[in-house]
Design an enzyme around this catalytic site. Structure first.
Site, PDB file in Angstrom:
ATOM      1  N   SER A 158      41.280 -33.019  24.169  1.00 33.96           N
ATOM      2  CA  SER A 158      39.926 -32.543  23.865  1.00 33.96           C
ATOM      3  C   SER A 158      39.704 -31.189  24.505  1.00 33.96           C
ATOM      4  O   SER A 158      39.755 -31.055  25.736  1.00 33.96           O
ATOM      5  CB  SER A 158      38.889 -33.531  24.402  1.00 33.96           C
ATOM      6  OG  SER A 158      37.616 -32.921  24.370  1.00 33.96           O
ATOM      7  N   SER A 215      39.868 -34.044  30.312  1.00 40.51           N
ATOM      8  CA  SER A 215      40.178 -33.598  31.673  1.00 40.51           C
ATOM      9  C   SER A 215      41.593 -33.962  32.088  1.00 40.51           C
ATOM     10  O   SER A 215      42.238 -33.200  32.820  1.00 40.51           O
ATOM     11  CB  SER A 215      39.146 -34.153  32.667  1.00 40.51           C
ATOM     12  OG  SER A 215      38.903 -35.519  32.433  1.00 40.51           O
ATOM     13  N   HIS A 275      34.757 -34.198  16.258  1.00 45.93           N
ATOM     14  CA  HIS A 275      33.891 -35.301  16.692  1.00 45.93           C
ATOM     15  C   HIS A 275      32.462 -34.755  16.745  1.00 45.93           C
ATOM     16  O   HIS A 275      32.120 -34.016  17.662  1.00 45.93           O
ATOM     17  CB  HIS A 275      34.386 -35.778  18.067  1.00 45.93           C
ATOM     18  CG  HIS A 275      33.557 -36.839  18.695  1.00 45.93           C
ATOM     19  ND1 HIS A 275      33.689 -37.197  20.019  1.00 45.93           N
ATOM     20  CD2 HIS A 275      32.575 -37.640  18.193  1.00 45.93           C
ATOM     21  CE1 HIS A 275      32.837 -38.167  20.299  1.00 45.93           C
ATOM     22  NE2 HIS A 275      32.140 -38.442  19.220  1.00 45.93           N
ATOM     23  N   HIS A 322      41.322 -32.352  19.521  1.00 47.56           N
ATOM     24  CA  HIS A 322      39.996 -32.967  19.431  1.00 47.56           C
ATOM     25  C   HIS A 322      38.926 -31.924  19.761  1.00 47.56           C
ATOM     26  O   HIS A 322      38.968 -31.285  20.817  1.00 47.56           O
ATOM     27  CB  HIS A 322      39.939 -34.140  20.415  1.00 47.56           C
ATOM     28  CG  HIS A 322      38.702 -34.961  20.342  1.00 47.56           C
ATOM     29  ND1 HIS A 322      38.520 -35.965  19.412  1.00 47.56           N
ATOM     30  CD2 HIS A 322      37.579 -34.954  21.088  1.00 47.56           C
ATOM     31  CE1 HIS A 322      37.344 -36.541  19.604  1.00 47.56           C
ATOM     32  NE2 HIS A 322      36.746 -35.939  20.615  1.00 47.56           N
ATOM     33  N   MET A 359      28.634 -30.616  19.795  1.00 54.77           N
ATOM     34  CA  MET A 359      27.416 -31.213  20.369  1.00 54.77           C
ATOM     35  C   MET A 359      26.231 -30.287  20.105  1.00 54.77           C
ATOM     36  O   MET A 359      26.358 -29.064  20.223  1.00 54.77           O
ATOM     37  CB  MET A 359      27.571 -31.390  21.872  1.00 54.77           C
ATOM     38  CG  MET A 359      28.792 -32.203  22.283  1.00 54.77           C
ATOM     39  SD  MET A 359      28.763 -32.493  24.064  1.00 54.77           S
ATOM     40  CE  MET A 359      30.384 -33.226  24.301  1.00 54.77           C
ATOM     41  N   ASP A 418      37.928 -42.500  23.102  1.00 54.45           N
ATOM     42  CA  ASP A 418      37.515 -41.200  23.630  1.00 54.45           C
ATOM     43  C   ASP A 418      36.656 -41.402  24.875  1.00 54.45           C
ATOM     44  O   ASP A 418      35.584 -42.002  24.800  1.00 54.45           O
ATOM     45  CB  ASP A 418      36.717 -40.470  22.533  1.00 54.45           C
ATOM     46  CG  ASP A 418      36.300 -39.067  22.932  1.00 54.45           C
ATOM     47  OD1 ASP A 418      36.703 -38.600  24.010  1.00 54.45           O
ATOM     48  OD2 ASP A 418      35.564 -38.440  22.140  1.00 54.45           O
ATOM     49  N   GLY A 419      37.153 -40.894  25.991  1.00 59.38           N
ATOM     50  CA  GLY A 419      36.379 -40.909  27.226  1.00 59.38           C
ATOM     51  C   GLY A 419      37.119 -41.576  28.361  1.00 59.38           C
ATOM     52  O   GLY A 419      37.425 -42.764  28.293  1.00 59.38           O
ATOM     53  N   GLY A 444      28.808 -36.889  25.583  1.00 57.93           N
ATOM     54  CA  GLY A 444      28.085 -35.733  26.102  1.00 57.93           C
ATOM     55  C   GLY A 444      28.887 -34.876  27.075  1.00 57.93           C
ATOM     56  O   GLY A 444      28.758 -33.662  27.062  1.00 57.93           O
ATOM     57  N   PHE A 445      29.708 -35.536  27.876  1.00 51.57           N
ATOM     58  CA  PHE A 445      30.402 -34.776  28.915  1.00 51.57           C
ATOM     59  C   PHE A 445      31.811 -35.301  29.154  1.00 51.57           C
ATOM     60  O   PHE A 445      32.057 -36.511  29.000  1.00 51.57           O
ATOM     61  CB  PHE A 445      29.625 -34.847  30.236  1.00 51.57           C
ATOM     62  CG  PHE A 445      28.250 -34.272  30.127  1.00 51.57           C
ATOM     63  CD1 PHE A 445      28.033 -32.903  30.269  1.00 51.57           C
ATOM     64  CD2 PHE A 445      27.173 -35.091  29.819  1.00 51.57           C
ATOM     65  CE1 PHE A 445      26.757 -32.362  30.126  1.00 51.57           C
ATOM     66  CE2 PHE A 445      25.892 -34.564  29.679  1.00 51.57           C
ATOM     67  CZ  PHE A 445      25.688 -33.196  29.835  1.00 51.57           C
TER      68      PHE A 445
HETATM   69  C1  DX5 Z   1      32.671 -36.754  25.508  1.00 57.98           C
HETATM   70  C2  DX5 Z   1      33.661 -36.225  24.519  1.00 57.98           C
HETATM   71  C3  DX5 Z   1      35.073 -36.395  24.902  1.00 57.98           C
HETATM   72  C4  DX5 Z   1      35.455 -35.696  26.188  1.00 57.98           C
HETATM   73  C5  DX5 Z   1      36.412 -36.604  26.880  1.00 57.98           C
HETATM   74  O1  DX5 Z   1      31.452 -36.939  24.886  1.00 57.98           O
HETATM   75  O2  DX5 Z   1      33.500 -36.869  23.248  1.00 57.98           O
HETATM   76  O3  DX5 Z   1      35.945 -36.008  23.850  1.00 57.98           O
HETATM   77  O4  DX5 Z   1      36.078 -34.462  26.019  1.00 57.98           O
HETATM   78  O5  DX5 Z   1      36.693 -36.069  28.117  1.00 57.98           O
HETATM   79  P1  DX5 Z   1      37.515 -36.892  29.195  1.00 57.98           P
HETATM   80  O6  DX5 Z   1      38.847 -37.186  28.619  1.00 57.98           O
HETATM   81  O7  DX5 Z   1      37.557 -35.960  30.358  1.00 57.98           O
HETATM   82  O8  DX5 Z   1      36.731 -38.146  29.487  1.00 57.98           O
HETATM   83 ZN    ZN Z   2      35.031 -36.502  21.699  1.00 62.54          ZN
END
Ligand code: DX5
Ligand code: ZN
Length: 226
Positions: free
Chosen positions: A5, A193, A61, A28, A32, A170-171, A137-138
């Protein structure tokens, strides 16, 4: 498949961020709008530029309101997969058809608190199911293992031939979580990350892939197919 991502990459150097994970399967792209989620990232113009800058298939996404209005444009911009949130969509089936007729795969995403069962029927119209394992979101949040029950449910329906789709997560996917996700039946692993905070993002992708294979092998063995 591993889908890094770019949310965790340097937004001023997205082409380089794509190059650094050239061995990945999908890239990815988290869109947002600051309404559906409390964060604002990138939109269609950046996706159009990114499409020209990389050979990696773009996995968009959309964490936006009114995805019915905007999603087909991302398919037209060249995205390989366009995922909308069921919580935001007014007519997800119609939107899936519009995404597909614009040439992309269509994805449906569910937030951690959204059940999968009510959507098993409409998932026939989709190519991917994106199970969120953090609140959208993050990046950098903690993995929520309880969502794996939804992955197992979807996997059962796929294995039984009722659905044909990629199950994506995802996440919070990283070295310490990817094997349990693979074991539950995930096909596509998004990692932000865990890839871009690594010294060598390309190597991080390979390590995650190896671990996912290990988890999948365990899943196959448990099913008596290994
Ligand atoms: C969060 C995103 C993810 C995000 C995942 O809302 O949809 O794609 O980039 O980040 P990590 O892998 O750090 O949780
Ligand atoms: Zn995502």
């Amino acid at each position: 498949m591993i889908a890094p991502s770019i949310l965790s990459a340097d937004f001023a150097n997205l082409a380089a961020a794509a190059d650094s994970v050239a061995g990945a399967d999908w890239l990815h792209v988290d869109v947002m709008d600051n309404h559906f989620v409390p964060n604002l990232t990138i939109g269609l113009p950046v996706v159009e530029s990114l499409y020209r800058a990389t050979d990696l298939p773009l996995d968009c996404h959309l964490m936006i309101e009114n995805p019915d209005r905007w999603a087909p444009g991302y398919a037209e911009a060249g995205a390989a997969n366009v995922t909308i949130h069921v919580e935001a969509a007014t007519d997800p089936v119609q939107t899936a058809r519009a995404i597909r007729s614009a040439g992309a795969l269509a994805g449906l995403s569910i937030k951690p608190g959204t059940p999968v069962d009510p959507y098993l029927e409409i998932l026939r119209e989709f190519d991917t199911l994106l199970v969120m394992s953090v609140e959208p979101g993050f990046g950098g949040q903690k993995f929520m293992p309880e969502v794996l029950d939804k992955v197992r449910t979807a996997r059962e329906h796929v294995n039984a031939g009722h659905l044909r789709l990629f199950i994506e997560i995802d996440g919070g996917i990283a070295a310490d979580t990817i094997e349990q996700a693979a074991d539950a039946g995930v096909d596509v692993f998004v990692a932000g990350s865990a890839v871009y905070a690594a010294d060598d993002p390309g190597r991080a992708v390979e390590l995650l892939r190896a671990q996912a294979r290990e988890g999948m092998a365990r899943c196959e063995r448990a099913l008596g197919r290994g």
